[in-house]
Design a protein around this motif. Sequence first.
Motif, PDB file in Angstrom:
ATOM      1  N   TRP A  28       0.842  -1.196   0.000  1.00  0.00           N
ATOM      2  CA  TRP A  28       0.000   0.000   0.000  1.00  0.00           C
ATOM      3  C   TRP A  28       0.881   1.252   0.000  1.00  0.00           C
ATOM      4  O   TRP A  28       1.997   1.252   0.519  1.00  0.00           O
ATOM      5  N   ASP A  29       0.346   2.323  -0.539  1.00  0.00           N
ATOM      6  CA  ASP A  29       0.956   3.648  -0.417  1.00  0.00           C
ATOM      7  C   ASP A  29       0.279   4.341   0.768  1.00  0.00           C
ATOM      8  O   ASP A  29      -0.940   4.537   0.760  1.00  0.00           O
ATOM      9  N   VAL A  30       1.051   4.685   1.804  1.00  0.00           N
ATOM     10  CA  VAL A  30       0.480   5.149   3.061  1.00  0.00           C
ATOM     11  C   VAL A  30       1.004   6.537   3.423  1.00  0.00           C
ATOM     12  O   VAL A  30       2.213   6.762   3.484  1.00  0.00           O
ATOM     13  N   VAL A  31       0.067   7.451   3.660  1.00  0.00           N
ATOM     14  CA  VAL A  31       0.393   8.799   4.135  1.00  0.00           C
ATOM     15  C   VAL A  31       0.040   8.884   5.617  1.00  0.00           C
ATOM     16  O   VAL A  31      -0.999   8.356   6.041  1.00  0.00           O
ATOM     17  N   GLY A  32       0.880   9.527   6.393  1.00  0.00           N
ATOM     18  CA  GLY A  32       0.625   9.652   7.820  1.00  0.00           C
ATOM     19  C   GLY A  32       0.450  11.090   8.259  1.00  0.00           C
ATOM     20  O   GLY A  32       1.063  12.012   7.691  1.00  0.00           O
ATOM     21  N   TRP A  33      -0.397  11.285   9.251  1.00  0.00           N
ATOM     22  CA  TRP A  33      -0.543  12.615   9.874  1.00  0.00           C
ATOM     23  C   TRP A  33      -0.761  12.426  11.359  1.00  0.00           C
ATOM     24  O   TRP A  33      -1.436  11.484  11.814  1.00  0.00           O
ATOM     25  N   ASP A  34      -0.168  13.310  12.137  1.00  0.00           N
ATOM     26  CA  ASP A  34      -0.327  13.284  13.588  1.00  0.00           C
ATOM     27  C   ASP A  34      -0.218  14.718  14.094  1.00  0.00           C
ATOM     28  O   ASP A  34       0.577  15.504  13.555  1.00  0.00           O
ATOM     29  N   PRO A  35      -1.012  15.087  15.110  1.00  0.00           N
ATOM     30  CA  PRO A  35      -0.862  16.432  15.671  1.00  0.00           C
ATOM     31  C   PRO A  35       0.519  16.663  16.277  1.00  0.00           C
ATOM     32  O   PRO A  35       0.937  17.814  16.447  1.00  0.00           O
ATOM     33  N   ASP A  36       1.229  15.559  16.596  1.00  0.00           N
ATOM     34  CA  ASP A  36       2.609  15.652  17.055  1.00  0.00           C
ATOM     35  C   ASP A  36       3.516  15.291  15.873  1.00  0.00           C
ATOM     36  O   ASP A  36       3.673  14.114  15.543  1.00  0.00           O
ATOM     37  N   PRO A  37       4.093  16.279  15.192  1.00  0.00           N
ATOM     38  CA  PRO A  37       4.904  15.994  14.002  1.00  0.00           C
ATOM     39  C   PRO A  37       6.062  15.039  14.271  1.00  0.00           C
ATOM     40  O   PRO A  37       6.481  14.305  13.376  1.00  0.00           O
ATOM     41  N   ALA A  38       6.567  15.021  15.512  1.00  0.00           N
ATOM     42  CA  ALA A  38       7.688  14.131  15.829  1.00  0.00           C
ATOM     43  C   ALA A  38       7.273  12.668  15.711  1.00  0.00           C
ATOM     44  O   ALA A  38       8.053  11.818  15.277  1.00  0.00           O
ATOM     45  N   HIS A  39       6.033  12.352  16.126  1.00  0.00           N
ATOM     46  CA  HIS A  39       5.535  10.987  15.986  1.00  0.00           C
ATOM     47  C   HIS A  39       5.479  10.584  14.524  1.00  0.00           C
ATOM     48  O   HIS A  39       5.906   9.489  14.143  1.00  0.00           O
ATOM     49  N   ALA A  40       4.917  11.456  13.700  1.00  0.00           N
ATOM     50  CA  ALA A  40       4.803  11.151  12.270  1.00  0.00           C
ATOM     51  C   ALA A  40       6.187  10.995  11.643  1.00  0.00           C
ATOM     52  O   ALA A  40       6.403  10.094  10.822  1.00  0.00           O
ATOM     53  N   ALA A  41       7.119  11.841  12.028  1.00  0.00           N
ATOM     54  CA  ALA A  41       8.473  11.763  11.479  1.00  0.00           C
ATOM     55  C   ALA A  41       9.155  10.466  11.884  1.00  0.00           C
ATOM     56  O   ALA A  41       9.870   9.844  11.079  1.00  0.00           O
ATOM     57  N   GLY A  43       7.644   7.626  12.538  1.00  0.00           N
ATOM     58  CA  GLY A  43       7.033   6.560  11.752  1.00  0.00           C
ATOM     59  C   GLY A  43       7.578   6.523  10.343  1.00  0.00           C
ATOM     60  O   GLY A  43       7.851   5.449   9.795  1.00  0.00           O
ATOM     61  N   ARG A  44       7.767   7.683   9.732  1.00  0.00           N
ATOM     62  CA  ARG A  44       8.307   7.716   8.376  1.00  0.00           C
ATOM     63  C   ARG A  44       9.749   7.219   8.358  1.00  0.00           C
ATOM     64  O   ARG A  44      10.168   6.510   7.425  1.00  0.00           O
ATOM     65  N   ALA A  45      10.525   7.571   9.374  1.00  0.00           N
ATOM     66  CA  ALA A  45      11.917   7.122   9.439  1.00  0.00           C
ATOM     67  C   ALA A  45      12.000   5.604   9.520  1.00  0.00           C
ATOM     68  O   ALA A  45      12.974   5.000   9.046  1.00  0.00           O
ATOM     69  N   ARG A  46      10.954   4.970  10.070  1.00  0.00           N
ATOM     70  CA  ARG A  46      10.940   3.513  10.179  1.00  0.00           C
ATOM     71  C   ARG A  46      10.373   2.855   8.927  1.00  0.00           C
ATOM     72  O   ARG A  46      10.264   1.635   8.876  1.00  0.00           O
ATOM     73  N   GLY A  47       9.979   3.634   7.942  1.00  0.00           N
ATOM     74  CA  GLY A  47       9.452   3.071   6.708  1.00  0.00           C
ATOM     75  C   GLY A  47       7.962   2.817   6.723  1.00  0.00           C
ATOM     76  O   GLY A  47       7.436   2.157   5.815  1.00  0.00           O
ATOM     77  N   ALA A  48       7.254   3.345   7.729  1.00  0.00           N
ATOM     78  CA  ALA A  48       5.812   3.112   7.817  1.00  0.00           C
ATOM     79  C   ALA A  48       5.046   3.928   6.786  1.00  0.00           C
ATOM     80  O   ALA A  48       4.025   3.481   6.262  1.00  0.00           O
ATOM     81  N   PHE A  49       5.531   5.127   6.479  1.00  0.00           N
ATOM     82  CA  PHE A  49       4.807   6.047   5.606  1.00  0.00           C
ATOM     83  C   PHE A  49       5.662   6.429   4.402  1.00  0.00           C
ATOM     84  O   PHE A  49       6.861   6.689   4.543  1.00  0.00           O
ATOM     85  N   SER A  50       5.028   6.484   3.251  1.00  0.00           N
ATOM     86  CA  SER A  50       5.732   6.983   2.078  1.00  0.00           C
ATOM     87  C   SER A  50       5.887   8.494   2.160  1.00  0.00           C
ATOM     88  O   SER A  50       6.815   9.067   1.575  1.00  0.00           O
ATOM     89  N   SER A  51       4.972   9.143   2.899  1.00  0.00           N
ATOM     90  CA  SER A  51       5.067  10.583   3.139  1.00  0.00           C
ATOM     91  C   SER A  51       4.244  10.929   4.363  1.00  0.00           C
ATOM     92  O   SER A  51       3.397  10.140   4.793  1.00  0.00           O
ATOM     93  N   THR A  52       4.499  12.093   4.918  1.00  0.00           N
ATOM     94  CA  THR A  52       3.692  12.593   6.026  1.00  0.00           C
ATOM     95  C   THR A  52       3.112  13.940   5.627  1.00  0.00           C
ATOM     96  O   THR A  52       3.715  14.688   4.851  1.00  0.00           O
ATOM     97  N   ALA A  53       1.941  14.254   6.153  1.00  0.00           N
ATOM     98  CA  ALA A  53       1.232  15.490   5.798  1.00  0.00           C
ATOM     99  C   ALA A  53       1.321  16.497   6.929  1.00  0.00           C
ATOM    100  O   ALA A  53       1.386  16.132   8.114  1.00  0.00           O
ATOM    101  N   GLY A  54       1.300  17.764   6.558  1.00  0.00           N
ATOM    102  CA  GLY A  54       1.345  18.819   7.558  1.00  0.00           C
ATOM    103  C   GLY A  54       0.000  19.088   8.193  1.00  0.00           C
ATOM    104  O   GLY A  54      -0.072  19.610   9.310  1.00  0.00           O
ATOM    105  N   THR A  55      -1.078  18.730   7.476  1.00  0.00           N
ATOM    106  CA  THR A  55      -2.430  18.933   8.007  1.00  0.00           C
ATOM    107  C   THR A  55      -3.269  17.699   7.734  1.00  0.00           C
ATOM    108  O   THR A  55      -2.958  16.887   6.849  1.00  0.00           O
ATOM    109  N   MET A  56      -4.366  17.580   8.485  1.00  0.00           N
ATOM    110  CA  MET A  56      -5.268  16.456   8.271  1.00  0.00           C
ATOM    111  C   MET A  56      -5.887  16.521   6.882  1.00  0.00           C
ATOM    112  O   MET A  56      -6.027  15.508   6.194  1.00  0.00           O
TER     113      MET A  56
END
Length: 349
Positions: A28-41, A43-56
């Motif tokens: 799957w192609d997965v985008v992540g968003w979290d109100p805590d940007p550090a959490h999203a970052a 997750g992306r560093a671990r390969g969970a997300f192809s990208s992270t979004a700045g807003t919902m």
Amino acid sequence: MPDVRNAAILGTGLIGTSIALGLSDAGWDVVGWDPDPAHAAEGRARGAFSSTAGTMAEAVGDAKLIVLAAPGSVIPTLLGALHQEELAPDAVVTDVASVKASVMDAASHLKSFIGGHPMAGREMSGPEPATGALFKGAAWVLVASDESTTPAREMVESMVEDLGAFPVYVSADEHDAAVAMISHLPHALAAALIASASETPSAIHLAAGSFRDLTRVALSEPDAWTDILRTNRTAVAHSIDDLVERLASFKELLLHDDPDVLVERLSLARETRQRLSPPVALVRVALSDRPGELGKVGSALQASQVDIRDLQLRHQEHGGGGILSLSVRIGETDVLTDALVDAGLEVLI
């Protein structure tokens, strides 16, 4: 299987990041968003997300599947912020909240919402302990409204199956009553048992396997479970009332010293508990408190090629080794025992 498999995960804690890791592994192609940007970052560093979004809004823009993986008390707010006209025309929304009735009410304005609850987790929180294997073999509760379409169900079922879980459809009220009994009540009971034992002289220091098994969930993150218990408080209160009545009945059996009925109650409980898992045989190994003992066990498992169904290590609090209990298929105990002995380990008969 959906033609396009892209998802937006709103909330990148333990559950959200674990879902993302599993879906990414499944293509799957997965985008992540979290109100805590550090959490999203993280997750992306671990390969969970192809990208992270700045807003919902940015995260959900083109997503075919939107997964709300926030705490249960927050999910109704997230649902209120999702407007059908702002989503992709065929977007499907689901969630992971452990209480479903309030969520289904909050999602009534969405045409393609399927409530969800994975029956799996860990006693830790945040993206760091997340794993894509978290849901393998687990039931994943799905709650569909009368308006739910077949494509919406198929989309969510595809996600669940790609994570190694299996979908189980129930109503919201049935789900909330069931999880109050099998998931939420055990947390309240564990907290009460820990408190009672802590106030009983020497009890905590003498605690062994049965007490540890009953109170394991007391290690769970308190803030998350406060949220869960409060959200489902009415059903949990009913479960506590039911348990209090059953304990009072058990107390009367003891005071009246009725061994026949006591044996009957305990036998029924044992038979019911045995049906929760396939028949297994137990092999217990005495481990010394020195390096290399678990390595010997690993070598024996590789040599025997048995199917391990469960394992538990009871380590002595003050050192001196411990007991490793290995559950295997019935009929495999002899070959495992021989391999353990050949590895230089003591098997307890």
